[in-house]
Design a protein around this motif. Sequence first.
Motif, PDB file in Angstrom:
ATOM      1  N   MET A   1       0.841  -1.192   0.000  1.00 59.29           N
ATOM      2  CA  MET A   1       0.000   0.000   0.000  1.00 59.29           C
ATOM      3  C   MET A   1       0.882   1.249   0.000  1.00 59.29           C
ATOM      4  SD  MET A   1      -3.208   0.872  -0.075  1.00 59.29           S
ATOM      5  CE  MET A   1      -4.097  -0.563   0.525  1.00 59.29           C
ATOM      6  N   ARG A   2       0.469   2.241  -0.778  1.00 60.11           N
ATOM      7  CA  ARG A   2       1.195   3.507  -0.834  1.00 60.11           C
ATOM      8  C   ARG A   2       0.586   4.489   0.164  1.00 60.11           C
ATOM      9  NH1 ARG A   2       3.502   3.260  -6.155  1.00 60.11           N
ATOM     10  NH2 ARG A   2       2.461   1.627  -7.375  1.00 60.11           N
ATOM     11  N   PHE A 522       4.635   1.532   1.232  1.00 67.25           N
ATOM     12  CA  PHE A 522       5.552   2.325   0.414  1.00 67.25           C
ATOM     13  C   PHE A 522       5.287   3.793   0.719  1.00 67.25           C
ATOM     14  CE2 PHE A 522       6.553   3.487  -4.312  1.00 67.25           C
ATOM     15  CZ  PHE A 522       7.660   4.211  -3.897  1.00 67.25           C
ATOM     16  N   ASP A 523       6.237   4.443   1.400  1.00 64.72           N
ATOM     17  CA  ASP A 523       6.052   5.849   1.763  1.00 64.72           C
ATOM     18  C   ASP A 523       6.467   6.726   0.586  1.00 64.72           C
ATOM     19  OD1 ASP A 523       5.726   8.288   2.942  1.00 64.72           O
ATOM     20  OD2 ASP A 523       6.655   7.713   4.841  1.00 64.72           O
ATOM     21  N   ASP A 524       5.477   7.030  -0.247  1.00 67.74           N
ATOM     22  CA  ASP A 524       5.750   7.839  -1.443  1.00 67.74           C
ATOM     23  C   ASP A 524       5.335   9.296  -1.255  1.00 67.74           C
ATOM     24  OD1 ASP A 524       3.048   7.311  -1.329  1.00 67.74           O
ATOM     25  OD2 ASP A 524       2.834   6.880  -3.470  1.00 67.74           O
ATOM     26  N   ARG A 525       5.240   9.729   0.009  1.00 64.91           N
ATOM     27  CA  ARG A 525       4.912  11.122   0.281  1.00 64.91           C
ATOM     28  C   ARG A 525       6.103  12.035   0.007  1.00 64.91           C
ATOM     29  NH1 ARG A 525       3.196  10.742   6.467  1.00 64.91           N
ATOM     30  NH2 ARG A 525       5.116   9.482   6.423  1.00 64.91           N
ATOM     31  N   MET A 536       7.215   6.056  10.779  1.00 62.59           N
ATOM     32  CA  MET A 536       7.342   4.599  10.743  1.00 62.59           C
ATOM     33  C   MET A 536       7.607   4.034  12.140  1.00 62.59           C
ATOM     34  SD  MET A 536       6.620   3.820   7.746  1.00 62.59           S
ATOM     35  CE  MET A 536       5.913   5.288   6.985  1.00 62.59           C
ATOM     36  N   GLU A 537       8.384   4.758  12.934  1.00 63.69           N
ATOM     37  CA  GLU A 537       8.618   4.314  14.307  1.00 63.69           C
ATOM     38  C   GLU A 537       7.363   4.471  15.155  1.00 63.69           C
ATOM     39  OE1 GLU A 537      13.292   4.702  15.271  1.00 63.69           O
ATOM     40  OE2 GLU A 537      12.137   6.565  15.467  1.00 63.69           O
ATOM     41  N   LEU A 538       6.648   5.564  14.975  1.00 64.91           N
ATOM     42  CA  LEU A 538       5.438   5.810  15.745  1.00 64.91           C
ATOM     43  C   LEU A 538       4.388   4.727  15.497  1.00 64.91           C
ATOM     44  CD1 LEU A 538       3.633   7.554  17.573  1.00 64.91           C
ATOM     45  CD2 LEU A 538       3.072   8.941  15.550  1.00 64.91           C
ATOM     46  N   ILE A 539       4.168   4.361  14.240  1.00 70.75           N
ATOM     47  CA  ILE A 539       3.129   3.373  13.925  1.00 70.75           C
ATOM     48  C   ILE A 539       3.648   1.947  14.092  1.00 70.75           C
ATOM     49  CG2 ILE A 539       1.956   4.969  12.380  1.00 70.75           C
ATOM     50  CD1 ILE A 539       3.007   3.425  10.018  1.00 70.75           C
ATOM     51  N   GLY A 540       4.953   1.793  14.301  1.00 72.13           N
ATOM     52  CA  GLY A 540       5.490   0.504  14.715  1.00 72.13           C
ATOM     53  C   GLY A 540       5.760  -0.504  13.628  1.00 72.13           C
TER      54      GLY A 540
END
Length: 586
Positions: A1-2, A522-525, A536-540
């Motif tokens: 998922m993007r 996929f972090d396409d922001r 990414m750390e916050l959401i684990g």
Amino acid sequence: MRTTQFPLNTVKETPADAEIASHQLMIRAGLIRKLAAGLYTWLPLGLKVLRKVESITRAEMAKAGALEVLMPALQPAELWQETGRWQHYGPELARLKDRHDRDFCLGPTHEEIITDLARNELKSYKQLPITYYQIQTKFRDEIRPRFGVMRSREFIMKDAYSFHVDQASLQQTYEVMYQAYSNIFNHLGLKFRAVIADSGSIGGAVSHEFHVLAESGEDAIAFSTVSDYAANVESATALLQEQSLADPTEPFAKVATPAQKTIAEVSEFLGVPTQKILKTLAIMRKTLDDAGEETEVFYNLFLRGDHELNEIKTRKIIGEFRFATDEEVEAHHGCRPGFIGPKLDAEYGQLFDHSVKYLADFVCGANEAGFHLRGCNWTADSHTRTFYEKALAGGAFHDLRNVVAGDASPDGHGEITLARGIEVGHIFQLGNKYSAAMKAGIINEDGKNQIMLMGCYGIGISRVVAAAIEQNHDSRGIIWPAKLAPFEVAICPMNMHKSERLKESAELLYQDLLAAGIEVLFDDRKVRAGFMFSDMELIGIPHCIILSDRGLDAGTFEYKARTTKDNIELPLTDVIAIMKEKLASS
């Protein structure tokens, strides 16, 4: 998922009403949003986690032979009236009327509904045993909803109910469910203990609670240092350590304690350890008079000063009670609480915890404002000795207290240690509590009608999510157990919007990971690298792949595990194999 198609609704601010880590992090990580007190909307990220809990639970229920059903959340009052719970359940039961002025409630549990189903569908012993379960929304009108989904008014629950022709069958299914629950929490990657528990308002003779261990847990659980024994503190037995009464070594004296009312104050003032103080608690016990009318009688309970009364144990011995008012205490003791003690000529009931049986040279209230007695001994004089012996002969000594660390384990192996736990599951042997009240019977092997026995097995699905976070988090955010993470791997390309080849490489890796059956985000922001990593750390997300132009030049990627601080460089050509290996070992 993007992330451009799956927005991360993360926030920096912690809500003022979020008191515990799971509530704070579920809001900050964008798992839930508050609608009203005790009511929450699950956002896409949170719902992915919730569905994973449900999936693992369903798989184990299927292995246990349970059949899934779905019962109405809206329940007619008539069924609750059959069991008497309509009158006795309390204000947590959300009651309402339909347009025809008929009484209904929003189901907090489904014993009545499933029993009604069983009495209509089950006719013969040949259909037993059978277990039904559902995963469904429940509603309890909590007086003070708090801690996010941990103690909410609306929540998701898996509740199962089994029906049996005899106790042996019920015991067998109970053991199957015990193992299924253990499997569920093991698969979820949670540290837990199954503990002997009190059945509470649900009823039944045998029950176990399943607790996720966490320092923030509301429940205290006791377990042995060397064996498998574990119990809720409310149910753990405090063993009597047999010994002989010690001879007095201190003279009896009446001492002034003008402002010392509490155990701690008296202990400090007189220089006496709290375990050598006799605590007297005054209660009003509910009972029936000679005419059969309900009334209240005055009662004294005695414990050691360093112990706490276990109200559940006490109610099992003497029934319902409440603590006496100051006026009621004064009427029977001649003084207010803080100075009361044993009355040797008392005509009202008195109950002693086992721990006071061998007290010597102890301190107690003098039944006179501003005074205590010290150097008290059960063998000191004939009057006191007669009082003590009368209590012994009358069976007035019982287990009334909570266990404490260092007590002997009730199973005879090791000592008790205490931990905090969050209750996430509870299983009961209900017996015929509901089936008898609702006349749920089958034709047995002898051709006669027989009331069925029942078991009940619940898991707080939404509560499991919060409990997992309470057990697994740090200052940076959530640390999901592998089976609960909403995504297994995150791709984090640094400044992708500035590099076409980086964009192409990230896109290709994304497709390769999907083709390998890996759940990938996929972090396409178009955001700064620091912001991306922080999210990414916050959401684990357990595993993070960091791509950069520098890495592409070197043919490497940076790997970052959620549980480590440092990144490591690995060959880009081996990325799929590396990720499969990481996931297989987690």
